[in-house]
Design a protein around this motif. Structure first.
Motif, PDB file in Angstrom:
ATOM      1  N   ASP A 188       1.297  -2.213  -7.456  1.00 28.72           N
ATOM      2  CA  ASP A 188       1.335  -3.585  -7.971  1.00 28.72           C
ATOM      3  C   ASP A 188       2.392  -3.652  -9.067  1.00 28.72           C
ATOM      4  O   ASP A 188       2.248  -3.023 -10.121  1.00 28.72           O
ATOM      5  N   ASN A 205      -3.633   5.939   0.044  1.00 30.68           N
ATOM      6  CA  ASN A 205      -4.937   5.302  -0.092  1.00 30.68           C
ATOM      7  C   ASN A 205      -5.032   4.406  -1.328  1.00 30.68           C
ATOM      8  O   ASN A 205      -6.132   4.077  -1.777  1.00 30.68           O
ATOM      9  N   SER A 206      -3.895   4.064  -1.892  1.00 29.88           N
ATOM     10  CA  SER A 206      -3.890   3.230  -3.092  1.00 29.88           C
ATOM     11  C   SER A 206      -2.947   2.038  -2.887  1.00 29.88           C
ATOM     12  O   SER A 206      -2.354   1.877  -1.833  1.00 29.88           O
ATOM     13  N   THR A 207      -2.821   1.249  -3.921  1.00 28.42           N
ATOM     14  CA  THR A 207      -2.007   0.036  -3.855  1.00 28.42           C
ATOM     15  C   THR A 207      -1.052  -0.007  -5.039  1.00 28.42           C
ATOM     16  O   THR A 207      -1.458   0.224  -6.181  1.00 28.42           O
ATOM     17  N   PRO A 267       0.815  -1.217   0.000  1.00 28.66           N
ATOM     18  CA  PRO A 267       0.000   0.000   0.000  1.00 28.66           C
ATOM     19  C   PRO A 267       0.851   1.270   0.000  1.00 28.66           C
ATOM     20  O   PRO A 267       1.954   1.311   0.544  1.00 28.66           O
ATOM     21  N   ARG A 270       7.868   4.139  -1.887  1.00 34.43           N
ATOM     22  CA  ARG A 270       6.920   4.922  -1.097  1.00 34.43           C
ATOM     23  C   ARG A 270       7.408   6.359  -0.904  1.00 34.43           C
ATOM     24  O   ARG A 270       6.609   7.310  -0.972  1.00 34.43           O
TER      25      ARG A 270
END
Length: 687
Positions: A629, A625-627, A622, A683
């Motif tokens: 991939d 508020n998103s993910t 994460p 991140r």
């Protein structure tokens, strides 16, 4: 000075030499058997269920041994004397020589219907148990080790300059000798000497002596009662094995390995010279170029290094993009950072079709690469990549002897006896875990086929299936069961040091979950035979591919991580940090705040792995508020290629001025060598 006391030498394992004519019957009868190896003495090999397994050639048979060797097995011995039969019955020994060893070492009872293969397997397990412990460093322990290795030993007592009486143990073979000085069973000095004619071997004796001394000498605050012979037995056993396999004159295994080292060192120096000419590496330090040659070119050959005696070809290393900046860091890197190597040695030829060893320093030409390419070579090389100029040295011819001949096969035996019954071997350090398709490809480089990982001695039953990749990498704990056909989940916890945009550091707990949806049958490769160093060079791209994969998996799910509590029970068992903290925990947290540290929120990282046809990893974690991939695959040579990602999409959505591309993401992972740190790095670029 006391009279030297010679220890009896085991007969040569390679055959007759001018210095050794084989044992006489009287010598065999008077030989003292080694304590922990019942079948290591060649005379006692007549009683061994497998015969002389480690001997590449036959020991000369005396009248005493020839009678014993004619026995098919221990169970075939007959005792006609009534008194002998009565004594055996009192001892619980049956007519088939059953010694009641069924339960030794936790072995299962075989019963009366046990096959010969089961009995041989049981005896092999017993011998393996007996050979696990090498004893402790002492005069008696070294004498037993010399007997076990089949080498001569002389013990000599002398008086030192300070008046103390010391002992020197001289362990000698056909081409090497080691002198060990002891003071009250404490080793003071070790000196290894080479009596052959190869100057390339003698040049490396001092470094080998230092390793053997470190194996025997007491460490700081170490007691003599805890100093074992395990490391010394492994290193000196390597030397003793080469000595037993050598035929002097004719074949010197030390010289054969030194010749491979000379050729690989010539190739390594050519790699360094080529790297210095590349524009993108201009200005890089010599250490950076060295690591580049080690991990991306043809490896780095070493002789007697990293506490291991012998020849090794290093091909991969942790933190390969971070060379040490000073001598202190270089010493730390040498001792602590993991290195992947190919350990090169010799072993008896055990099957037909294996090529014997050859002795040469010119496995590759002096120019290393071909200078004038033929038209056919130019057609196969449109990119003008230099083609290595490998050579084919001549075979070795050994002198034939009468004992190698047979009345019915004089011509064939005469031809075979001229070739040494010894082959080059490579041991993978650490062992490499490969899927079946890549395992077959690895063996194809040496023109061989992989062995069956789970052979069945019972032909009425089907062989067991091979283990899976995840089972070899993460063995299932004892008492747990895992169906190979079912998906598997490995969950671990790891604390990661993170730096924010202001440069402040804190730790974040990562909850890492590895999903294995498609188990792939695999094998762990530890050792194989080869005939030419070119075959080892051909393996390196494939070995680096799985070395990098193992690094990523070990960092996130390996021994350095902690067991994780399942997510479903985490919240119920730990309702709030306040109820589980102790006074000690609160004090530690307060000290962390005083030191400027802070603890970040936990982060979940999910990784899906599949290794066929290539190693693939899908990493999900994460961000706000998103993910994120990302799907990546690891190519040959340990190169990371990003297949799919949504990082660029998130950067554009958040209006980032500098947008990372897939090549950037791949290069960062190659340098960090860590999925957790890689996720934290991403991140910081998105938050």
């Amino acid at each position: 000075m006391a009279t030297p006391t010679p220890m009896r030498q085991a007969p040569s394992q390679q055959g007759r030499t001018p210095s050794h004519q084989g044992p006489t019957p009287s010598q065999i009868a008077g030989a003292t058997p080694p304590i922990s190896t019942p079948f290591s003495n060649p005379a006692q090999a007549a009683f061994s269920p497998r015969g002389q397994r480690s001997s590449p050639q036959q020991v000369k048979k005396s009248p005493a041994t020839s009678t014993l060797m004619s026995q098919s097995a221990i169970g075939a011995l007959n005792f006609d004397s009534p008194s002998t039969a009565a004594a055996m019955g009192a001892l619980g020994i049956g007519g088939s020589f059953d010694m009641g060893l069924d339960h030794v070492g936790g072995l299962d009872t075989l019963g009366v219907f046990a096959t010969e293969d089961d009995k041989l397997k049981r005896l092999d397990n017993i011998l393996k148990l007996l050979n696990q412990k090498k004893g402790f460093v002492s005069e008696a322990g070294l004498e037993r080790l010399a007997q076990r290795l089949g080498l001569e030993l002389l013990s000599e007592e002398h008086t030192a300059a300070d008046g103390r009486k010391k002992k020197t143990l001289a362990i000698a073979g056909s081409a090497i000798a080691v002198d060990i000085v002891l003071d009250n069973n404490i080793v003071q000095n070790v000196s290894l000497t080479y009596h052959g004619s190869a100057t390339s071997v003698a040049a490396h004796m001092e470094s080998a002596s230092q390793i053997l001394l470190a194996d025997l000498k007491l460490g700081p605050n170490q007691s003599p009662l805890t100093k074992t012979l395990d490391k010394f037995a492994s290193n000196f056993g390597y030397i003793a094995n080469l000595d037993k396999l050598s035929v002097i004159p004719g074949l010197d295994c030390y010289e054969a390995l030194a010749g491979i080292f000379t050729s690989l060192e010539r190739l390594h120096q050519w790699d360094l010279a080529s790297l210095r000419k590349e524009p993108e590496l201009a200005g890089k330090s010599d250490q950076y170029l060295f690591l580049t040659a080690l991990c991306t070119r043809h490896g780095y050959p070493v002789m007697h290094a990293r506490n291991k005696v012998g020849l090794a070809l290093q091909y991969w290393k942790e933190l390969r993009f971070v060379p040490p900046s000073d001598d202190r860091l270089a010493s730390f890197s040498e001792k602590e950072e993991k290195v992947w190597s190919l350990l090169i040695g010799c072993a008896p030829i055990e099957s037909l079709g294996m090529s014997p060893v050859r002795v040469s320093e010119d496995w590759i030409s002096k120019e290393v690469v071909k200078q004038d390419l033929h038209q056919q070579d130019q057609a196969l090389n449109p990119t003008n990549i230099p083609i290595l100029d490998w050579q084919e040295p001549e075979n070795i011819s050994l002198p034939s002897s009468d004992e190698n001949k047979n009345n019915g096969m004089e011509v064939l035996q005469l031809h075979l006896s001229t070739l040494p019954q010894v082959a080059f071997t490579v041991t993978f350090d650490p062992p490499v875990i490969l899927p079946q398709n890549d395992c077959m490809r690895l063996y194809s480089y040496v023109n061989s086929t992989p062995p069956n990982p789970n052979p069945s001695n019972d032909f009425s039953q089907r062989p067991l299936p091979p283990p899976t990749f995840d089972d070899l990498f993460f063995p299932v704990a004892a008492g747990n069961r895992q169906d190979p056909s079912e998906p598997r989940t490995v969950t671990r916890l790891r604390d990661v040091l993170v730096f924010d945009q202001q440069g402040q550091s804190f730790t974040r707990s990562h909850h890492n979950t590895l999903f294995v949806y498609k188990p792939i049958y695999s094998q762990e490769v530890t050792e194989m035979s080869f005939s030419h160093p070119r075959q080892l060079i051909d393996m390196l791209p494939l070995l680096r591919q799985y070395a990098f994969l193992s690094t990523l998996l070990n960092n996130s799910f390996g021994p350095g991580t902690k067991e994780a509590v399942p997510k479903s029970t985490k919240e119920t068992t730990n309702p709030s940090p306040a109820t589980t903290q102790t006074v000690k925990d609160e004090l530690a947290a307060f000290m962390d705040i005083k030191r400027g540290k802070k603890t970040g929120k936990d982060m979940d990282i999910d990784v899906i792995i599949w290794v066929h046809p290539l190693p693939y990893l899908q990493v999900v974690f994460p961000v706000k508020n998103s993910t994120i991939d990302i799907t990546l695959r690891i190519l040959e040579g340990g190169v990371v290629e990003i297949v799919n990602e949504n990082v660029v999409e998130h950067q554009v959505a958040h209006g980032k001025s500098k947008v990372l591309n897939r090549q950037d993401l791949g290069r960062v992972l190659e340098r960090l060598e860590d999925l957790c740190k890689w996720a934290e790095w991403i991140r910081t670029r998105l938050c």
